[in-house]
Design an enzyme around this catalytic site. Structure first.
Site, short mmCIF file in Angstrom:
data_model
loop_
_atom_site.label_atom_id
_atom_site.label_comp_id
_atom_site.label_asym_id
_atom_site.label_seq_id
_atom_site.Cartn_x
_atom_site.Cartn_y
_atom_site.Cartn_z
N SER A 16 0.84 -1.20 0.00
CA SER A 16 0.00 0.00 0.00
C SER A 16 0.88 1.25 0.00
O SER A 16 2.08 1.19 0.27
CB SER A 16 -0.91 0.01 1.23
OG SER A 16 -0.13 0.13 2.41
N HIS A 17 0.28 2.39 -0.31
CA HIS A 17 1.05 3.64 -0.36
C HIS A 17 1.70 3.98 0.97
O HIS A 17 2.85 4.41 1.02
CB HIS A 17 0.14 4.79 -0.81
CG HIS A 17 -0.18 4.77 -2.28
ND1 HIS A 17 -1.35 5.25 -2.80
CD2 HIS A 17 0.53 4.30 -3.33
CE1 HIS A 17 -1.35 5.10 -4.11
NE2 HIS A 17 -0.23 4.53 -4.46
N LEU A 18 0.96 3.79 2.07
CA LEU A 18 1.53 4.09 3.38
C LEU A 18 2.73 3.21 3.67
O LEU A 18 3.75 3.67 4.20
CB LEU A 18 0.47 3.92 4.48
CG LEU A 18 0.98 4.12 5.91
CD1 LEU A 18 1.48 5.54 6.12
CD2 LEU A 18 -0.10 3.78 6.93
#
Length: 509
Positions: free
Chosen positions: A89-91
């Site tokens: 995921s981006h995080l």
């Protein structure tokens, strides 16, 4: 809260640790693994609640909730939460880029015990058995980490000259990246477009790649120079200065950012010459597809609306906070757009051709979800199917790490939809990923659907799953080789068994 599903979810939440233990999974899930971290323990309700706050000393954050879209404040060295996060995921990518330990603890009792360290100095150390040990410590602060995009300011962004007014939108045959700006006369596309163009030139028809058009870097700034946008340009400059000085709201995010976004979306005048050029370019783009869709005035308005929202995302909370923390002036960040026909995905995947946890360049790590990829990179609740793969004696070895559990998939029920992706000079670079800082929009909104895994071949048919993952692995090998052997962060979709690559960028290790 009085519904049976709420009661059931509460029961499952409490039995999850026992289920994980029975399955040999343990209570920890390490998303970003770094060296031993030392800092002061702070407990928060959510990571979003401290977004934009300044931490004067190294901090270990215990957060009840993370949703996957947040920016990580400076001086945060470790984040431990109870809500899970997809590894790609981006995080998660931001945490690894910034050398921040990120881990999830599914055992609420164990997490409550960690909270007892609130206000104390502690050390957080990932152990060999997949757990994170958090202990009180009197060690001195560690020196600031200097990762490829960590807490230190990154290298100055490369800023091309503004393009000619008659060259604001181009087809992929005219794509030139920032590295060619000395000979481009200012007509430079963003790294997303440039990377795909390089891949298509290197690999030819052996890989499914969508046709593309682009609004070049600096198109937004040229539009702001139009006489009809004179007053808006002054307003944006004034607001940009004010948000730096204004008092922050309780979440640490300047309230004026929303006003800036609204002004761009609602008040920016899109020149008729650019509208006409965009329409002609898109018609030429779509005529090269298998089933060319119509592009009437209504469809064109949807494209323009998406472009304005992408440009406005220059001032999303997370993007603005990130630039401020790293000393990147607003004027150095130029917004471009990559426009592609939407592939109506059965499945979407993200593949890192080097394992992002172990740093093993001989082993790939991938995650797969039903429907479109936003459910994965946006960290929708539940887990993606995850796997590792490597070549062994000339054959492919695939090992499943987790089976999928995301309840919701995103689907676009249209053959005419286009995807307008952000493509600035501050993302998808070899030294700086900038994952998820800026927004992308489809011209036809995606619809949520509940996934029935009992009847999905990704789960119930071993042969289908194995063949699909082997295809994705093979695409990763081809893509990495075509991009000069540099490990790649690849986003793609699967439609009717065919694997399509929609983005590739250098992977930050």
């Amino acid at each position: 809260r009085g519904q049976p599903l709420f009661v059931l979810s509460s029961v499952l939440r409490h039995v999850e640790p026992q289920l994980r233990e029975a399955g040999g999974l343990g209570k920890w899930h390490i998303i970003s693994q770094t060296q031993r971290q030392v800092g002061q323990v702070q407990v928060v309700s959510s990571l979003a609640s401290v977004q934009g706050q300044a931490f004067s000393r190294p901090t270990i954050l215990l957060s009840d909730k993370i949703d996957g879209s947040e920016d990580i404040p400076e001086n945060i060295r470790c984040i431990i939460a109870t809500s899970d996060v997809d590894i790609l995921s981006h995080l998660a990518i931001r945490a690894r880029n910034q050398q921040v330990t990120l881990a999830c603890c599914s055992d609420l009792d164990a997490f409550s015990q960690l909270k007892e360290l609130e206000g104390m100095r502690a050390s957080a150390e990932p152990l060999g058995d997949g757990e994170v040990q958090l202990l009180a410590s009197d060690e001195a602060d560690q020196p600031a980490l200097r990762g490829p995009s960590g807490d230190q300011p990154i290298a100055k962004l490369r800023v091309p000259p503004l393009p000619p007014k008659d060259k604001l939108v181009v087809l992929e045959s005219e794509f030139q990246g920032i590295e060619s700006m000395s000979s481009s006369n200012g007509v430079c596309v963003g790294p997303k477009a440039s990377n795909l163009h390089k891949l298509k030139q290197a690999i030819g028809p052996d890989l499914y790649l969508p046709s593309s058009a682009a609004l070049v870097l600096g198109a937004f700034e040229r539009v702001l120079e139009e006489p009809n946008n004179g007053s808006l340009c002054v307003t944006l400059q004034e607001l940009s200065s004010l948000v730096i000085q204004e008092s922050l709201d309780e979440s640490g995010v300047p309230m004026g950012l929303e006003t800036i976004r609204q002004n761009v979306v609602e008040k920016l005048s899109f020149p008729e010459e650019l509208r006409s050029s965009l329409k002609n370019t898109l018609l030429e783009l779509l005529n090269g597809t298998e089933s060319p869709p119509a592009l009437g005035e209504l469809e064109l308005e949807e494209v323009v609306s998406c472009v304005l929202r992408v440009w406005a995302s220059k001032w999303t909370d997370r993007a603005w906070l990130y630039r401020q923390a790293r000393g990147i002036p607003d004027q150095d960040l130029l917004m471009g757009c990559l426009i592609q026909p939407v592939v109506r995905a059965d499945y979407a995947f993200v593949l890192h051709t080097a394992n992002p946890i172990t740093k093993d360049t001989e082993e790939m790590f991938g995650e797969v979800v039903c429907g479109m990829g936003e459910a994965l990179v946006g960290n929708y609740p539940g887990r993606a199917l995850s796997f590792v793969g490597r070549s062994v004696d000339g054959s492919t070895s695939i090992h499943i790490k987790t089976l999928p559990s995301k309840r919701t998939g995103l689907f676009i029920d249209s053959d005419t939809a286009l995807m307008v992706r952000s493509d600035s000079n501050g993302e998808d670079l070899e030294e700086f990923a900038g994952a998820g800082l800026y927004d992308s929009y489809p011209t036809v909104p995606a619809k949520e659907a509940t996934i029935d895994y009992a009847h999905d071949p990704l789960v119930n048919t071993d042969q289908f799953r194995e063949q699909l993952l082997e295809k994705i692995f093979a695409v990763g090998k081809k893509t990495e080789a075509a991009m000069g052997g540099v490990p790649q962060d690849i986003e793609g979709v699967v439609k009717d068994g065919a694997v399509h690559v929609v983005q590739t960028r250098p992977q930050i290790l």
